[in-house]
Design a protein around this motif. Structure first.
Motif, PDB file in Angstrom:
ATOM      1  N   LEU A  59       0.859  -1.188   0.000  1.00  0.00           N
ATOM      2  CA  LEU A  59       0.000   0.000   0.000  1.00  0.00           C
ATOM      3  C   LEU A  59       0.894   1.237   0.000  1.00  0.00           C
ATOM      4  CD1 LEU A  59      -2.740   1.509   0.370  1.00  0.00           C
ATOM      5  CD2 LEU A  59      -2.414   1.234   2.845  1.00  0.00           C
ATOM      6  N   ILE A  60       0.579   2.161  -0.903  1.00  0.00           N
ATOM      7  CA  ILE A  60       1.369   3.387  -0.985  1.00  0.00           C
ATOM      8  C   ILE A  60       0.467   4.578  -0.671  1.00  0.00           C
ATOM      9  CG2 ILE A  60       2.734   4.857  -2.521  1.00  0.00           C
ATOM     10  CD1 ILE A  60       3.487   2.205  -3.984  1.00  0.00           C
ATOM     11  N   GLY A  88       5.879  -7.454 -10.720  1.00  0.00           N
ATOM     12  CA  GLY A  88       4.816  -8.435 -10.524  1.00  0.00           C
ATOM     13  C   GLY A  88       3.983  -8.271  -9.266  1.00  0.00           C
ATOM     14  N   ARG A  89       4.295  -7.256  -8.431  1.00  0.00           N
ATOM     15  CA  ARG A  89       3.498  -7.056  -7.214  1.00  0.00           C
ATOM     16  C   ARG A  89       2.217  -6.292  -7.529  1.00  0.00           C
ATOM     17  NH1 ARG A  89       9.003  -7.881  -6.465  1.00  0.00           N
ATOM     18  NH2 ARG A  89       9.544  -8.130  -4.271  1.00  0.00           N
ATOM     19  N   LYS A  90       1.177  -6.571  -6.739  1.00  0.00           N
ATOM     20  CA  LYS A  90      -0.080  -5.827  -6.839  1.00  0.00           C
ATOM     21  C   LYS A  90      -0.022  -4.652  -5.862  1.00  0.00           C
ATOM     22  CE  LYS A  90      -3.132  -8.791  -9.107  1.00  0.00           C
ATOM     23  NZ  LYS A  90      -2.429  -8.743 -10.403  1.00  0.00           N
ATOM     24  N   VAL A  91      -0.272  -3.458  -6.389  1.00  0.00           N
ATOM     25  CA  VAL A  91      -0.064  -2.231  -5.607  1.00  0.00           C
ATOM     26  C   VAL A  91      -1.348  -1.423  -5.535  1.00  0.00           C
ATOM     27  CG1 VAL A  91       1.394  -0.171  -5.436  1.00  0.00           C
ATOM     28  CG2 VAL A  91       2.179  -2.119  -6.781  1.00  0.00           C
ATOM     29  N   ASN A 113      -1.277  -3.814 -12.647  1.00  0.00           N
ATOM     30  CA  ASN A 113      -1.042  -4.152 -11.232  1.00  0.00           C
ATOM     31  C   ASN A 113      -1.211  -2.953 -10.301  1.00  0.00           C
ATOM     32  OD1 ASN A 113      -0.460  -6.727 -11.953  1.00  0.00           O
ATOM     33  ND2 ASN A 113       1.759  -6.576 -11.673  1.00  0.00           N
ATOM     34  N   ILE A 114      -1.474  -1.765 -10.863  1.00  0.00           N
ATOM     35  CA  ILE A 114      -1.586  -0.564 -10.003  1.00  0.00           C
ATOM     36  C   ILE A 114      -3.043  -0.101  -9.949  1.00  0.00           C
ATOM     37  CG2 ILE A 114      -0.874   1.828  -9.630  1.00  0.00           C
ATOM     38  CD1 ILE A 114       1.682   1.274 -11.119  1.00  0.00           C
ATOM     39  N   ASP A 115      -3.549   0.012  -8.718  1.00  0.00           N
ATOM     40  CA  ASP A 115      -4.901   0.513  -8.504  1.00  0.00           C
ATOM     41  C   ASP A 115      -4.764   1.849  -7.761  1.00  0.00           C
ATOM     42  OD1 ASP A 115      -7.616   0.719  -8.149  1.00  0.00           O
ATOM     43  OD2 ASP A 115      -7.661  -0.618  -6.397  1.00  0.00           O
TER      44      ASP A 115
END
Ligand code: FAD
Ligand code: UDP
Length: 378
Positions: A4-5, A23-26, A208-210
């Motif tokens: 989480l950013i 490959g990470r979901k952010v 992968n970025i929400d």
């Protein structure tokens, strides 16, 4: 979600982009209604002229890996930043150079003659023993140039008498004994060809970025709040460090800026992008005229209208946007205490301008985020 950013400025988006590419979901949250933090820009609706919403942003860097990285998302124009200053209704080039000196003294000094003159004028104080900004300024350039170009401008910016400001604020005041008036010395400089927002959106454009806007980390009515997430997954927090800890060690002090924007019915108001106002009787510190940042857009910008923005500087309250750290001795002590608290916060990394209470240029924020990704997160 793997990470989480908090904050979608250059720091947060750089971490998000790197994490997504590996490959990470952010998920990135921001309390504002737009991405990009202070670098965000938008077109003024009646003229189509790109306006930097939080003050003029000029990109420049000498760091090859940052330059390579940013060029993945945008190309840059060949804009070179130059600033002029108005003192007693006469315009001089900045930073102080041979042109400024000769115009000020109505002279035609050679580089060696100007150097000797400034050396003689600056003899009043020894630079090494300067106790405050005023003594340092006089030691570097002499009293007449200091009083004309530095004293009142600095006083307006900091709302503090330069005698009460630390000498370090202007420890590297450039004085050039030639006619070079480039504002920055970096290897690469330019503005994003399609504008800042296109650049920032490209960084966030990955499956992968929400991105969730209008979402405040401290608002417990939304699911990704501090209480619900800390300790559950890795978090990169780029908001104000004192706010994170509920100001337990006191509020750190910031300067904020107020901007007054106007559309004028003239093709060209001041002939250049930034004009500083050196004197105390003008309340603003500078005027930006945005069309001059993009001369290559002349065929699509109107020839009979322009957008200007006057900039005013003052101390920030908790309700204001924090812009520049003031860095008093109390702030430095408070920051050390917050750093200690931050070190003990499980799985939370603090980054960026607000999270580390540091003035960072864009290239520095991006470089620091790349290091955090490589050394602490990847
Ligand atoms: P920011 O861009 O400030 O992003 C932080 C984000 O966190 C913001 O979007 C904010 O809304 C969000 N946030 C904060 N609290 C919360 C919360 N509780 N919940 C959710 N989101 C939150 N750099 C240059 O290289 N050249 C320049 O010419 C230049 N000019 C500048 C002029 C001004 C007036 C200022 C203030 C800065 C300038 N900079 C310039 C610096 C540049 O803006 C920074 O380098 C950049 O903004 C740093 O990015 P950041 O991600 O650390 O912070
Ligand atoms: N400064 C000044 N006169 C000027 C421009 C700058 O005295 O015309 C001093 C002032 O103390 C200011 C510092 O130099 O705080 C840095 O100025 P700069 O414009 O580079 O900073 P910015 O506000 O753009 O970050």
């Amino acid at each position: 979600m793997d990470i989480l950013i908090v904050g979608s400025g250059f720091f947060g988006l750089t971490i998000a982009e790197r994490a997504a590419a590996s490959g990470r979901k952010v998920t990135v949250i921001d309390r504002r209604h737009h991405i990009g933090g202070n670098a965000y820009s938008e077109d003024e609706p009646t003229t189509g002229i790109e306006v930097h919403r939080y003050g003029a942003h000029l990109f420049h860097t000498s760091n090859p890996s940052v330059w390579e990285y940013v060029n993945r998302f945008t190309t840059f124009t060949n804009y070179v930043h130059r600033v002029y200053t108005n003192h007693k209704n006469v315009v001089y080039p900045l930073p102080i150079n041979l042109g400024t000196i000769n115009q000020f003294f109505q002279a035609a000094y050679s580089p060696a003659e100007a150097r000797a003159l400034v050396h003689e004028l600056a003899g009043e104080f020894d630079s090494k023993d300067a106790a405050n900004l005023e003594e340092k300024g006089i030691a570097l350039i002499g009293r007449p140039l200091y009083e004309a170009f530095i004293r009142d401008y600095t006083g307006k910016q900091w709302q503090t008498d330069p005698k009460d400001l630390p000498a370090e604020v202007i420890s590297r005041l450039p004085v050039r004994y030639n006619y070079d008036n480039r504002y920055f010395n970096d290897t690469w400089e330019g503005l994003p060809t399609q504008g800042y927002t296109a650049w920032l959106e490209r960084m966030a454009d990955h499956p992968n970025i929400d991105v969730k806007l209008d979402t405040d980390f401290f608002d417990e009515s939304q699911p990704l709040n501090k209480r619900a997430t800390v300790g559950q997954l890795p978090i990169v927090y780029t908001g104000p460090v004192d706010r994170y800890f509920d100001y337990v060690e006191g509020a750190l002090s910031w300067r904020t800026l107020d901007f007054e924007q106007e559309v004028l019915q003239v093709g060209d108001y001041q002939g250049t992008s930034v004009m500083n106002y050196a004197d105390a009787d003008v309340p603003y510190t500078r005027i930006h005229e945005f069309k001059h940042f993009h001369p290559e857009r002349a065929d699509r910008y109107p020839t009979d209208k322009t957008v200007i923005m006057r900039e005013f500087s003052r101390f920030a309250t908790r309700e204001d946007e924090p812009y520049y750290p003031v860095n008093t001795p109390e702030d430095r002590a408070g920051l050390l205490a917050y750093r200690e608290l931050a070190g003990g916060e499980k799985d939370v990394l603090f980054g960026g301008r607000l999270g580390t209470y540091q003035y960072l240029d864009m290239h520095m924020a991006i470089g620091a985020a790349l290091s955090m990704w490589n050394n602490q997160l990847a």
